[in-house]
Design an enzyme around this catalytic site. Structure first.
Site, PDB file in Angstrom:
ATOM      1  CB  SER A  99      -0.956  -0.023   1.186  1.00  0.00           C
ATOM      2  OG  SER A  99      -1.854   1.063   1.148  1.00  0.00           O
ATOM      3  CG  ASP A 243      -3.754   3.973  -1.182  1.00  0.00           C
ATOM      4  OD1 ASP A 243      -4.327   3.742  -2.273  1.00  0.00           O
ATOM      5  OD2 ASP A 243      -3.914   3.251  -0.176  1.00  0.00           O
ATOM      6  CG  ASP A 247      -6.678   0.186  -1.090  1.00  0.00           C
ATOM      7  OD1 ASP A 247      -5.926   1.184  -0.961  1.00  0.00           O
ATOM      8  OD2 ASP A 247      -6.713  -0.733  -0.267  1.00  0.00           O
TER       9      ASP A 247
END
Length: 454
Positions: A99, A243, A247
């Protein structure tokens, strides 16, 4: 020697530094364990743009295929594109990404068929136990017939599915700046936005897992400064930041001001309720703004408050049959996206809402952004329970004040509230405060911080 996975297997995913904390041989064992725990005869796997992602992803595929499981690799994708594949193909899925973490990190987000989450209580603990055991005894016995590994491109189908969920037919031409942060938004945005009446100004669309421009974490205000400046320079209608695994989406209005994710939650909730005939349940975590449940009720819906964290939101959505859910961290969950989170679908809702009327975004969102919020403030604290007890002692018994312990400690008064939660992974206490005006919010925030940092 048994691998120590305590530092990399988190509440909802696997995450750690490569190769110091985990590597491709360990990823192969995770693939085998995932196959065994899900009991599936086929799985789907995707990965982000980090340098270590293709190798880790392929090792995981080998581990699953060795146990006879057929693997579909969708290659480079956003996390919500992996959820799309899991839902559309009805297969368990694994996404290789860390992420917004720095470049040396990588991880695995796993789900069951239909994008149902895999967390500590829903399979992740068993996966960890198997991997730890096999790291000592050796990989499990392979199946007599190994599974196949095939490639499939799902980007066009993913984009078409998202566009089918939002009516974009009456959107007026808009100028939008998108900061992909060198993450997967640079891969998905051109396809999802194709054909829409948008003058797209791309920023940092080059896929680069070393994040040369800024961290791919728009929750940190420092990482949207470039976007805010560009929106003002371009005279754009709005800015959108994603990001690293795309998501989550963050929005900047036409003045370059950051928009609260709670305001986006309220906006999308109103739209989803309208689409559903003015009824339905909407989930919000306990540190979203008071605006969210108010807007939900005003639009005929039923708000349900939950703990922070996607596994809690998704579980409550499944239990209650909710149509939508939102978090302060800019995760947005949709019933018609298998209860999974997708920042891209939230972005399309914002574009549809803005483009369906003539005013600026700041004016449109004023009705959804009603209170003064502190944002999340982290404090390093050695004794988390002791500081929480001190806060409780300071407020307990005061007139017109209520306390609850759903997630950390929430203290509420008629004109303000605050929540203090301990981090699961670091010696931190996280404070969020909100009030009916800025002066009251600042007073409450500073009073609580003084106790936390005493």
């Amino acid at each position: 020697m048994t691998a120590d996975l305590s530092t990399i297997v988190k509440a909802y995913d696997v995450r750690g530094v490569v190769p110091d904390q985990w590597d491709e041989p360990l990823a192969e064992l995770f693939g085998a364990a995932f196959a065994q725990v899900t009991g599936a005869d086929a799985v789907v796997i995707g990965h982000d743009m980090r340098p270590s992602s293709p190798g880790l992803s392929r090792a995981f595929a080998r581990g699953a295929a060795a146990l006879g499981v057929h693997v579909t690799e969708i290659g480079l994708c956003s996390t919500d594109q992996l959820y799309y594949a899991s839902g559309a193909l009805n297969l368990p899925g694994a996404m290789f990404t860390a992420s917004h973490n720095p470049a040396q990190y990588n991880g695995i987000k796993m789900c069951r068929a239909g994008a149902a989450p895999v967390g500590q209580d829903t399979g992740l603990a068993e996966i960890r136990e198997l991997v730890e055991g096999w790291s000592e005894t050796g990989a499990p016995e392979p199946a007599a017939t190994p599974g196949t590994i095939t490639r499939r491109d799902t980007l066009e189908d993913y984009a078409a599915h998202l566009r089918s969920l939002v009516d974009l037919t009456s959107v007026r031409p808009l100028k939008v700046v998108v900061d992909a942060g060198n993450g997967m938004g640079g891969h998905t945005v051109p396809t999802v936005f194709a054909g829409l009446p948008l003058d797209l100004v791309p920023m940092y669309f080059e896929l680069d897992g070393t994040f040369p421009n800024h961290e791919a974490n728009p929750l940190d205000p420092a990482n949207i400064v470039d976007l805010q400046k560009r929106v003002r320079e371009e005279g754009a209608d709005l800015g959108i930041a994603f990001d690293g695994d795309a998501d989550r989406c963050f929005v900047v209005d036409e003045r370059g001001d950051a928009v609260s994710p709670s305001a986006i939650t309220a906006l999308v909730a109103a739209r989803e309720l309208a689409k559903n005939g003015g009824k339905g349940t909407v989930i919000h975590n306990l540190i979203t703004s008071w605006s969210v449940p108010e807007v939900v009720r005003e639009n005929g819906g039923t708000p349900v408050r939950t703990r922070v964290g996607h596994s809690f939101i998704k579980a409550e959505m499944a239990r209650s049959g909710a149509i939508f859910g939102g978090e302060h961290s800019a995760h947005y969950y949709f019933a018609d996206f298998w209860n999974a989170d997708t920042g891209m679908l939230a972005a399309l809702h914002v574009l549809a809402a803005l483009g369906g009327q003539d005013g600026p975004l700041s004016g449109l969102l004023a009705q959804y952004d009603r209170y003064a919020g502190s944002g999340e403030i982290n404090s390093t604290v050695a004794d988390q329970p002791g500081r929480l007890a001190a806060i409780r002692s300071a407020y307990e018994g005061r007139e017109s004040i209520t306390l609850d312990d759903l997630d950390g400690l929430t203290v509420s008064a008629p004109d303000w509230w605050f929540n203090v939660r301990p981090s699961n992974t670091e010696p931190l206490l996280r404070l969020n405060a909100e009030a009916r005006d800025e002066t009251t919010m600042a007073k409450v925030r500073d009073e609580v911080l003084a106790i936390i940092r005493a």
